[in-house]
Design an enzyme around this catalytic site. Sequence first.
Site, PDB file in Angstrom:
ATOM      1  N   ASP A  60       0.853  -1.183   0.000  1.00 58.36           N
ATOM      2  CA  ASP A  60       0.000   0.000   0.000  1.00 58.36           C
ATOM      3  C   ASP A  60       0.892   1.238   0.000  1.00 58.36           C
ATOM      4  O   ASP A  60       2.100   1.133   0.184  1.00 58.36           O
ATOM      5  CB  ASP A  60      -1.017  -0.006   1.157  1.00 58.36           C
ATOM      6  CG  ASP A  60      -0.372  -0.203   2.520  1.00 58.36           C
ATOM      7  OD1 ASP A  60       0.868  -0.291   2.592  1.00 58.36           O
ATOM      8  OD2 ASP A  60      -1.106  -0.254   3.519  1.00 58.36           O
ATOM      9  N   TYR A  62       2.965   4.744   0.746  1.00 59.89           N
ATOM     10  CA  TYR A  62       3.637   5.306   1.920  1.00 59.89           C
ATOM     11  C   TYR A  62       2.611   6.085   2.739  1.00 59.89           C
ATOM     12  O   TYR A  62       1.752   6.777   2.193  1.00 59.89           O
ATOM     13  CB  TYR A  62       4.746   6.265   1.492  1.00 59.89           C
ATOM     14  CG  TYR A  62       5.916   5.620   0.772  1.00 59.89           C
ATOM     15  CD1 TYR A  62       6.628   4.567   1.342  1.00 59.89           C
ATOM     16  CD2 TYR A  62       6.325   6.093  -0.474  1.00 59.89           C
ATOM     17  CE1 TYR A  62       7.716   3.992   0.690  1.00 59.89           C
ATOM     18  CE2 TYR A  62       7.417   5.534  -1.131  1.00 59.89           C
ATOM     19  CZ  TYR A  62       8.109   4.477  -0.543  1.00 59.89           C
ATOM     20  OH  TYR A  62       9.183   3.923  -1.189  1.00 59.89           O
ATOM     21  N   PHE A  73       6.451   2.758  -4.357  1.00 60.42           N
ATOM     22  CA  PHE A  73       7.843   2.948  -3.940  1.00 60.42           C
ATOM     23  C   PHE A  73       8.407   4.329  -4.252  1.00 60.42           C
ATOM     24  O   PHE A  73       9.487   4.669  -3.782  1.00 60.42           O
ATOM     25  CB  PHE A  73       8.757   1.871  -4.548  1.00 60.42           C
ATOM     26  CG  PHE A  73       8.450   0.489  -4.072  1.00 60.42           C
ATOM     27  CD1 PHE A  73       8.784   0.076  -2.794  1.00 60.42           C
ATOM     28  CD2 PHE A  73       7.792  -0.414  -4.904  1.00 60.42           C
ATOM     29  CE1 PHE A  73       8.473  -1.197  -2.344  1.00 60.42           C
ATOM     30  CE2 PHE A  73       7.480  -1.691  -4.463  1.00 60.42           C
ATOM     31  CZ  PHE A  73       7.833  -2.087  -3.172  1.00 60.42           C
ATOM     32  N   HIS A 182      10.105  -8.607   0.472  1.00 61.89           N
ATOM     33  CA  HIS A 182       9.906  -7.166   0.307  1.00 61.89           C
ATOM     34  C   HIS A 182      11.217  -6.432   0.618  1.00 61.89           C
ATOM     35  O   HIS A 182      12.001  -6.892   1.460  1.00 61.89           O
ATOM     36  CB  HIS A 182       8.803  -6.700   1.260  1.00 61.89           C
ATOM     37  CG  HIS A 182       8.277  -5.338   0.967  1.00 61.89           C
ATOM     38  ND1 HIS A 182       8.881  -4.198   1.464  1.00 61.89           N
ATOM     39  CD2 HIS A 182       7.214  -4.920   0.231  1.00 61.89           C
ATOM     40  CE1 HIS A 182       8.194  -3.136   1.039  1.00 61.89           C
ATOM     41  NE2 HIS A 182       7.188  -3.543   0.297  1.00 61.89           N
TER      42      HIS A 182
END
Length: 229
Positions: A60, A62, A73, A182
Amino acid sequence: MASWGSFIEEEKKKDYFSDLSSFVDSEYETRQVFPPKENIYRAFELTPLDKVRCVILGQDPYHDDGQAHGLAFSVMPGVKTPPSLMNIYKELRDEMGLYIPDNGCLTKWADQGVLLLNTVLTVRAHEAGSHQKKGWEIFTDNAIKLLNGQDRPIVFMLWGGPSRAKANLLTNSEHLVLQSAHPSPLSVYRGFYGCGHFKACNEFLRSKGEKEIDWQIEDLQTSLFPSLL
Protein backbone atom coordinates in the site's frame (compact mmCIF):
# COMPACT_ATOMS: atom_id res chain seq x y z
CA MET A 1 -7.80 -1.93 -27.89
CA ALA A 2 -8.48 -1.87 -24.14
CA SER A 3 -7.10 1.01 -22.12
CA TRP A 4 -6.73 1.77 -18.44
CA GLY A 5 -9.41 4.43 -18.82
CA SER A 6 -11.97 1.94 -20.12
CA PHE A 7 -10.87 -0.62 -17.51
CA ILE A 8 -11.39 1.84 -14.65
CA GLU A 9 -14.79 2.91 -16.00
CA GLU A 10 -15.93 -0.72 -16.19
CA GLU A 11 -14.73 -1.42 -12.64
CA LYS A 12 -16.64 1.61 -11.37
CA LYS A 13 -19.88 0.01 -12.57
CA LYS A 14 -19.41 -3.07 -10.37
CA ASP A 15 -21.04 -3.58 -6.98
CA TYR A 16 -17.80 -3.89 -5.03
CA PHE A 17 -16.58 -0.54 -6.36
CA SER A 18 -19.65 1.28 -5.08
CA ASP A 19 -18.81 0.19 -1.53
CA LEU A 20 -15.12 0.95 -2.07
CA SER A 21 -15.86 4.41 -3.43
CA SER A 22 -18.13 5.27 -0.52
CA PHE A 23 -15.45 4.21 1.93
CA VAL A 24 -12.65 6.08 0.17
CA ASP A 25 -14.71 9.27 -0.26
CA SER A 26 -15.61 9.23 3.43
CA GLU A 27 -11.98 8.73 4.41
CA TYR A 28 -10.80 11.67 2.32
CA GLU A 29 -13.53 13.85 3.80
CA THR A 30 -12.88 12.97 7.44
CA ARG A 31 -9.26 11.84 7.65
CA GLN A 32 -5.84 12.57 6.24
CA VAL A 33 -5.36 10.06 3.41
CA PHE A 34 -2.53 9.44 0.97
CA PRO A 35 -1.84 9.87 -1.88
CA PRO A 36 -3.63 13.13 -2.75
CA LYS A 37 -6.98 12.14 -4.22
CA GLU A 38 -6.06 13.34 -7.71
CA ASN A 39 -3.10 10.93 -7.72
CA ILE A 40 -4.92 7.70 -6.83
CA TYR A 41 -4.69 6.43 -10.43
CA ARG A 42 -1.38 8.13 -11.27
CA ALA A 43 0.37 4.82 -12.06
CA PHE A 44 -2.22 4.07 -14.75
CA GLU A 45 -2.02 7.59 -16.14
CA LEU A 46 1.76 7.54 -16.55
CA THR A 47 2.02 4.00 -17.92
CA PRO A 48 -0.69 3.22 -20.52
CA LEU A 49 -1.88 -0.37 -20.77
CA ASP A 50 -0.39 -0.96 -24.21
CA LYS A 51 3.00 0.37 -23.03
CA VAL A 52 3.41 -1.82 -19.93
CA ARG A 53 6.57 -3.92 -20.13
CA CYS A 54 7.22 -4.50 -16.45
CA VAL A 55 5.05 -4.43 -13.33
CA ILE A 56 6.53 -3.76 -9.89
CA LEU A 57 3.87 -4.68 -7.36
CA GLY A 58 3.98 -3.08 -3.94
CA GLN A 59 1.62 -3.30 -0.98
CA ASP A 60 0.00 0.00 0.00
CA PRO A 61 1.15 3.62 -0.38
CA TYR A 62 3.64 5.31 1.92
CA HIS A 63 1.72 6.62 4.91
CA ASP A 64 3.94 9.48 6.10
CA ASP A 65 3.39 13.12 5.17
CA GLY A 66 4.33 14.17 1.66
CA GLN A 67 5.57 10.80 0.43
CA ALA A 68 2.95 8.97 -1.65
CA HIS A 69 2.12 10.36 -5.08
CA GLY A 70 0.44 7.39 -6.76
CA LEU A 71 3.46 5.32 -7.85
CA ALA A 72 4.53 2.34 -5.76
CA PHE A 73 7.84 2.95 -3.94
CA SER A 74 8.25 6.43 -5.47
CA VAL A 75 8.31 9.81 -3.73
CA MET A 76 8.27 13.31 -5.14
CA PRO A 77 11.51 15.24 -5.72
CA GLY A 78 12.70 16.88 -2.51
CA VAL A 79 11.29 14.12 -0.30
CA LYS A 80 13.82 11.96 1.54
CA THR A 81 14.23 8.55 -0.09
CA PRO A 82 12.35 6.01 2.09
CA PRO A 83 14.22 2.96 3.44
CA SER A 84 12.50 0.45 1.12
CA LEU A 85 13.44 2.47 -1.96
CA MET A 86 16.96 2.95 -0.69
CA ASN A 87 17.23 -0.83 -0.47
CA ILE A 88 15.97 -1.09 -4.06
CA TYR A 89 18.68 1.36 -5.10
CA LYS A 90 21.31 -0.70 -3.25
CA GLU A 91 20.20 -3.82 -5.12
CA LEU A 92 20.45 -1.94 -8.41
CA ARG A 93 23.94 -0.81 -7.45
CA ASP A 94 25.03 -4.35 -6.63
CA GLU A 95 23.32 -5.94 -9.65
CA MET A 96 24.05 -3.41 -12.34
CA GLY A 97 26.65 -1.01 -11.01
CA LEU A 98 24.28 1.95 -10.90
CA TYR A 99 24.87 4.86 -8.56
CA ILE A 100 22.41 5.68 -5.78
CA PRO A 101 20.63 8.90 -6.79
CA ASP A 102 19.84 11.88 -4.60
CA ASN A 103 16.06 11.49 -5.02
CA GLY A 104 13.31 8.89 -5.00
CA CYS A 105 11.17 9.99 -7.95
CA LEU A 106 10.58 6.97 -10.21
CA THR A 107 8.60 8.63 -12.99
CA LYS A 108 11.46 7.78 -15.37
CA TRP A 109 10.64 4.10 -14.86
CA ALA A 110 6.91 4.72 -15.37
CA ASP A 111 7.62 6.57 -18.61
CA GLN A 112 9.51 3.50 -19.90
CA GLY A 113 6.62 1.12 -19.32
CA VAL A 114 7.20 0.11 -15.69
CA LEU A 115 3.80 0.03 -13.97
CA LEU A 116 4.47 0.93 -10.33
CA LEU A 117 1.34 -0.56 -8.81
CA ASN A 118 0.34 -1.11 -5.21
CA THR A 119 -2.15 -3.83 -4.32
CA VAL A 120 -4.05 -1.15 -2.33
CA LEU A 121 -4.18 2.38 -3.74
CA THR A 122 -4.92 4.51 -0.66
CA VAL A 123 -3.95 4.59 3.02
CA ARG A 124 -4.84 6.58 6.11
CA ALA A 125 -2.02 8.80 7.34
CA HIS A 126 0.40 7.03 9.67
CA GLU A 127 -1.66 3.81 9.64
CA ALA A 128 -0.07 1.23 7.36
CA GLY A 129 -2.58 -1.23 5.92
CA SER A 130 -5.56 0.84 7.03
CA HIS A 131 -7.33 0.59 3.66
CA GLN A 132 -6.75 -3.11 3.09
CA LYS A 133 -9.73 -5.41 2.53
CA LYS A 134 -12.01 -2.56 1.47
CA GLY A 135 -12.13 -3.46 -2.22
CA TRP A 136 -8.87 -2.21 -3.68
CA GLU A 137 -7.54 -5.76 -3.84
CA ILE A 138 -10.39 -6.73 -6.17
CA PHE A 139 -9.62 -3.73 -8.38
CA THR A 140 -5.89 -4.46 -8.61
CA ASP A 141 -6.50 -8.20 -9.07
CA ASN A 142 -8.63 -7.34 -12.09
CA ALA A 143 -5.90 -5.04 -13.41
CA ILE A 144 -3.38 -7.86 -13.04
CA LYS A 145 -5.72 -10.27 -14.84
CA LEU A 146 -6.01 -7.80 -17.71
CA LEU A 147 -2.21 -7.57 -17.91
CA ASN A 148 -1.92 -11.35 -17.74
CA GLY A 149 -4.05 -11.58 -20.87
CA GLN A 150 -1.82 -9.30 -22.92
CA ASP A 151 -0.17 -11.09 -25.87
CA ARG A 152 3.26 -9.50 -25.41
CA PRO A 153 6.00 -10.28 -22.89
CA ILE A 154 5.66 -8.52 -19.53
CA VAL A 155 7.87 -8.95 -16.46
CA PHE A 156 6.14 -9.07 -13.08
CA MET A 157 8.17 -8.35 -9.94
CA LEU A 158 6.29 -9.52 -6.85
CA TRP A 159 7.90 -8.30 -3.63
CA GLY A 160 6.53 -9.34 -0.24
CA GLY A 161 3.63 -11.51 0.87
CA PRO A 162 0.64 -9.52 -0.47
CA SER A 163 2.32 -9.16 -3.86
CA ARG A 164 3.49 -12.76 -4.09
CA ALA A 165 -0.04 -13.89 -3.37
CA LYS A 166 -0.95 -12.55 -6.82
CA ALA A 167 1.30 -15.08 -8.59
CA ASN A 168 -1.66 -17.43 -9.07
CA LEU A 169 -3.26 -14.78 -11.32
CA LEU A 170 -0.30 -14.90 -13.71
CA THR A 171 -0.89 -17.90 -15.95
CA ASN A 172 0.36 -16.61 -19.31
CA SER A 173 3.59 -18.35 -20.34
CA GLU A 174 4.55 -15.29 -22.41
CA HIS A 175 5.34 -13.42 -19.20
CA LEU A 176 8.16 -13.65 -16.65
CA VAL A 177 7.19 -13.76 -12.97
CA LEU A 178 9.87 -12.89 -10.41
CA GLN A 179 9.26 -13.20 -6.66
CA SER A 180 11.23 -12.18 -3.59
CA ALA A 181 10.94 -10.78 -0.09
CA HIS A 182 9.91 -7.17 0.31
CA PRO A 183 12.71 -4.56 0.20
CA SER A 184 11.71 -3.08 3.57
CA PRO A 185 14.40 -3.09 6.29
CA LEU A 186 12.44 -5.80 8.11
CA SER A 187 12.67 -8.32 5.29
CA VAL A 188 15.32 -7.18 2.81
CA TYR A 189 17.83 -9.79 4.01
CA ARG A 190 15.31 -12.62 3.53
CA GLY A 191 15.83 -12.71 -0.20
CA PHE A 192 15.47 -9.28 -1.72
CA TYR A 193 19.17 -8.49 -1.62
CA GLY A 194 20.74 -10.57 -4.34
CA CYS A 195 17.42 -11.31 -6.08
CA GLY A 196 18.76 -10.22 -9.48
CA HIS A 197 15.34 -9.07 -10.66
CA PHE A 198 16.44 -5.99 -12.59
CA LYS A 199 19.09 -7.80 -14.58
CA ALA A 200 16.72 -10.73 -15.18
CA CYS A 201 14.05 -8.32 -16.43
CA ASN A 202 16.36 -6.75 -18.99
CA GLU A 203 17.72 -10.10 -20.14
CA PHE A 204 14.17 -11.37 -20.65
CA LEU A 205 13.07 -8.27 -22.57
CA ARG A 206 16.18 -8.42 -24.74
CA SER A 207 15.56 -12.11 -25.48
CA LYS A 208 12.08 -11.17 -26.72
CA GLY A 209 13.39 -8.43 -28.98
CA GLU A 210 12.19 -5.70 -26.64
CA LYS A 211 14.11 -2.62 -25.50
CA GLU A 212 15.75 -2.90 -22.10
CA ILE A 213 14.74 -0.59 -19.25
CA ASP A 214 17.19 2.08 -18.16
CA TRP A 215 16.96 1.69 -14.40
CA GLN A 216 19.29 4.56 -13.52
CA ILE A 217 17.45 7.39 -11.80
CA GLU A 218 19.59 10.47 -12.30
CA ASP A 219 20.65 12.87 -9.58
CA LEU A 220 18.40 15.92 -9.54
CA GLN A 221 21.39 18.15 -8.81
CA THR A 222 23.09 16.84 -11.94
CA SER A 223 20.05 17.38 -14.17
CA LEU A 224 19.18 20.79 -12.71
CA PHE A 225 22.65 22.29 -12.69
CA PRO A 226 24.67 20.69 -15.51
CA SER A 227 26.70 23.84 -16.01
CA LEU A 228 28.15 23.51 -12.53
CA LEU A 229 29.73 20.12 -13.25
